[in-house]
Design an enzyme around this catalytic site. Structure first.
Site, short mmCIF file in Angstrom:
data_model
loop_
_atom_site.label_atom_id
_atom_site.label_comp_id
_atom_site.label_asym_id
_atom_site.label_seq_id
_atom_site.Cartn_x
_atom_site.Cartn_y
_atom_site.Cartn_z
N SER A 13 -4.68 5.86 -2.75
CA SER A 13 -3.43 5.48 -3.07
C SER A 13 -3.41 5.93 -4.53
CB SER A 13 -3.29 3.87 -3.04
OG SER A 13 -3.57 3.10 -1.80
N CYS A 70 -1.63 -4.48 -0.84
CA CYS A 70 -2.56 -3.43 -0.72
C CYS A 70 -4.22 -3.94 -1.09
CB CYS A 70 -2.06 -2.47 -1.67
SG CYS A 70 -3.47 -1.07 -1.83
N ASP A 90 -0.29 -1.34 2.47
CA ASP A 90 -1.12 -0.09 2.43
C ASP A 90 -2.58 -0.69 2.53
OD1 ASP A 90 -2.48 2.33 1.84
OD2 ASP A 90 -1.36 2.53 -0.13
N TRP A 113 -6.54 -0.95 4.48
CA TRP A 113 -7.97 -0.44 4.96
C TRP A 113 -8.95 -1.33 5.26
CZ3 TRP A 113 -6.31 0.24 -0.35
CH2 TRP A 113 -7.19 -0.34 -1.14
#
Length: 695
Positions: free
Chosen positions: A453, A647, A692, A694
């Protein structure tokens, strides 16, 4: 009206031609070629102007099975290749692998009934298709879909097409395996015959490989029955022919030593820069942002001013990594290639549809160092395939057992996070000289760019991109190697050490060819490209926003807040800007601590920072607890249509935040828990809630 003389006519015609040329440049002439595609066409011996008609391609090459893939990181492409390989070796299918973006789909209504289409589809982001599958997805799911024979959504134009499908997803995301589910439903609606149930692999649960293996066996059984296929003993058949070139040396100008394409090889790199063609960008600044020994978090500034790369706040930057020298040496050594590491090789596809994964001629060292994911996870299927090339009977038996017994494989390989060279070493320390290099090329994924990012604002830093990256180092209890090190973050750490004066950087005992092929990265350069994201600030800066970003998950929010501070300084009205940030201790890993104070001065009361420290006291405090404490503020801002951003870690933090938000909405508005969850889901659907994350 005066008549035009000959000279006037000549001038007028010249002006008209010049005007036409100007407005058609880039459409009918002067169209920029993709240098990566060009180099790969040459490497594969493919013909210029290749067809986009998949049926024509299958007919030309004598294929009766095509495996389409939609892949973002290379995993789906790897599974597609494995399916094609297995279909050929076990069942005699004439298979080919096809990138979805390379072909058109209007003529799928003429797909012959004696052929089969396989789809291996990864779900990306919030239930979105991967970049190369966007056009295909929009076509087959569209209400206005129309095929070459005139059939559409209300007909069954694909009634002749047999298909199977496998999806790659992550259960920590709300739209788990959405792509394969939607494509599966769309194909059935259009009349296609599904041969076997669609499979779904779950990366979130860590079962992707076993999910794939469990799906494909019954699929093959049903497909064999449907197409009258006979199973035979699978024997390895090389997809690529490898020739050692005694006539060339690594110093020869035509030999690729890690350059990604012909333009880079010739020193004439030019855009467009993208996932096929990186820009070799200078690192203009690098610094450590943790304040504790033993852990590293890097802040880097990448200069893209001399490229055509542009970005928007919230986008991602891709870093093209290089494998660590120690792992390259390990790989070469176990295969008995150490003495021939600089031998020049040419690689050619033995099948007209085979795509060589890197440009050649090259060397063993360059292929392994720059192009092969040698530190990636190992599949049980790959281990089983290598048993035939074991140095002795004992190691052959051990490889066979690892390939057959999933629990034993999990204990010996998966749990210890071994890479393929480590697996071979653990089974037998003797050199595995019988292993064909072609099987390693076919079975090991291409080394993929890693995405970060962007932690800067394009409004503030138009031509300079910031990266915030925690250097990965995972300790595995009981594992022989004991520590798994991040491929890209340790490479970046080596670059940072080099920039700060260390002549031979070796982070965590790893060394890298940081000056790149032929020293083309010297002076601290790194190959990059930009991937655009939907993770964006509202277009109206007066709209309130709530951000949740613990650890390095704060990266994009540094860019968001940097942008809003600049807008405030320029006299624009900026809405409430709330950040929930968490880390272990403020004295160790509080990222950008001083900067938040600076942004506070620019934004005033519009900006509020709420912190959660998990190791500061005996009580662990996380961001979701701070959100709960500010429930009234959060609910009030959401009712003002504030955008809500998350995020970071998908498996735990993001899921907990999602649950907490549903509870807050329900409690503060006097609703049931179910209704609160529904409202949060509707926020996601309307893009008011963005992630966003992971795993």
């Amino acid at each position: 009206m005066a008549q035009l003389d000959t000279l006037d006519l000549i001038v007028l015609v010249a002006l008209l031609i010049g005007t036409a040329a100007y407005f058609t440049k880039g459409t009918y002439w002067g169209v920029p070629k993709d240098p990566y595609a060009t180099s790969f066409t040459n490497a594969n011996g493919a013909k210029a102007g290749k067809t986009r008609n998949i049926l024509e391609k299958m007919e030309e090459t004598g294929k009766n099975a095509v495996v389409f893939y939609g892949s973002q990181t290379g995993t789906a492409e790897d599974y597609a290749s494995r399916l094609a390989k297995e279909g050929s070796s076990r069942f005699g299918l004439k298979t080919m692998v096809a990138d979805l973006e390379d072909y058109d789909y209007e003529n799928l209504d003429t797909f012959p009934e004696d052929k089969v289409a396989m789809f291996v589809l990864a779900t990306y982001g919030e239930g979105e298709p991967t970049d190369n599958a966007v056009d295909f997805f929009e076509f087959v799911t569209g209400d206005d879909v129309s095929f070459s024979g005139g059939g559409g959504a209300g007909d069954t134009p694909l009634s002749n097409m047999k298909f199977v499908a496998f999806g790659l997803g992550n259960n920590t995301y709300e739209h788990y395996n959405a792509l394969v589910r939607k494509v599966n439903a769309a194909l059935i609606k259009l009349g296609a015959q599904r041969v076997s149930a669609a499979g779904e692999g779950d990366d979130g649960a860590g079962t992707m490989e076993e999910d794939f293996l469990a799906w494909k066996e019954p699929m093959w059984t049903e497909l064999a029955e449907k197409m009258n296929l006979e199973e035979r003993e699978a024997v390895y058949e090389a997809t690529f022919g490898i020739t050692e070139r005694e006539d060339l040396s690594p110093d020869t100008n035509e030999v690729y030593l890690g350059e990604p394409n012909k333009n880079h090889l010739e020193g004439t790199s030019k855009g467009p820069y993208n996932s096929h063609n990186p820009y070799i960008a200078p690192i203009v600044e690098s610094r450590e942002v943790f304040t504790v020994k033993g852990r590293n978090c890097l802040h880097m500034e990448i200069d893209v001013s001399r490229s055509n790369l542009t970005y928007q706040t919230g986008d991602h930057i891709a870093v093209w990594p290089t494998n660590a020298g120690r792992e390259v040496d390990r790989f070469l050594n176990i295969l008995g290639l150490s003495d021939r590491r600089h031998m020049v090789i040419s690689v050619k596809g033995l099948d007209p549809t085979a795509r060589v994964p890197f440009p050649t001629p090259t060397t063993y060292d360059a292929a392994i160092r720059y192009h092969m994911e040698i530190c990636g996870p190992v599949s049980r299927q790959f281990v089983a395939a290598l048993a035939a090339f074991a140095p002795n009977e004992d190691s052959k038996d051990e490889m066979a057992r690892l390939g057959e017994d999933k629990d034993y494989f999990k204990e010996k390989v998966s749990n210890q996070r071994l890479n393929i060279a480590q697996v071979l070493e653990s089974v037998c320390e003797s050199k595995w000289t019988s292993v064909p290099f072609s099987i390693m090329m076919e079975s090991i994924q291409k080394l993929q760019p890693r995405y970060y990012s962007i932690s800067s604002s394009s409004l503030v830093q138009k031509t300079k991109i910031s990266i915030t990256a925690v250097v990965e180092e995972v300790h595995i209890p009981g594992s022989k190697p004991n520590v798994v090190k991040g491929v890209t973050t340790n490479y970046l750490l080596a670059l940072k050490q080099k920039q700060h004066g260390e002549p031979d950087p070796d982070p965590h005992g790893l060394t890298y060819a940081i000056t790149g092929p032929r020293n083309k990265y010297d002076g601290c350069h790194v190959p990059v490209h930009v991937r655009h994201s939907n993770f964006k600030l509202p277009s109206d800066p007066s709209k309130p926003i709530i951000m949740v970003g613990p650890g390095s998950g704060v990266a994009p929010f540094r860019g968001f807040i940097q942008e809003r501070a600049a807008q405030a300084k320029a006299g624009e009205k900026v809405g409430k800007t709330i950040l929930f940030y968490g880390c272990r201790k403020p004295s160790e890993d509080f990222l950008y601590r001083d900067e938040w104070e600076m942004y506070k001065q620019a934004l005033g009361d519009s900006f509020e920072l709420f912190t959660a420290f998990s190791r500061e006291t005996s009580e662990k405090v996380y961001v979701q607890q701070r959100i709960a404490e500010q429930a009234s503020l959060v609910n009030e801002l959401l009712q003002q249509k504030a955008n809500f951003y998350v995020c970071g870690d998908a498996a735990n933090m993001a899921r907990e935040v999602n649950i907490m938000l549903g509870k807050i909405v329900a409690e503060k508005r006097g609703l049931s828990t179910e209704k609160g969850e529904e409202l949060v889901k509707s926020m996601r659907s309307s893009n008011q809630y963005q992630e966003d994350v992971w795993s």
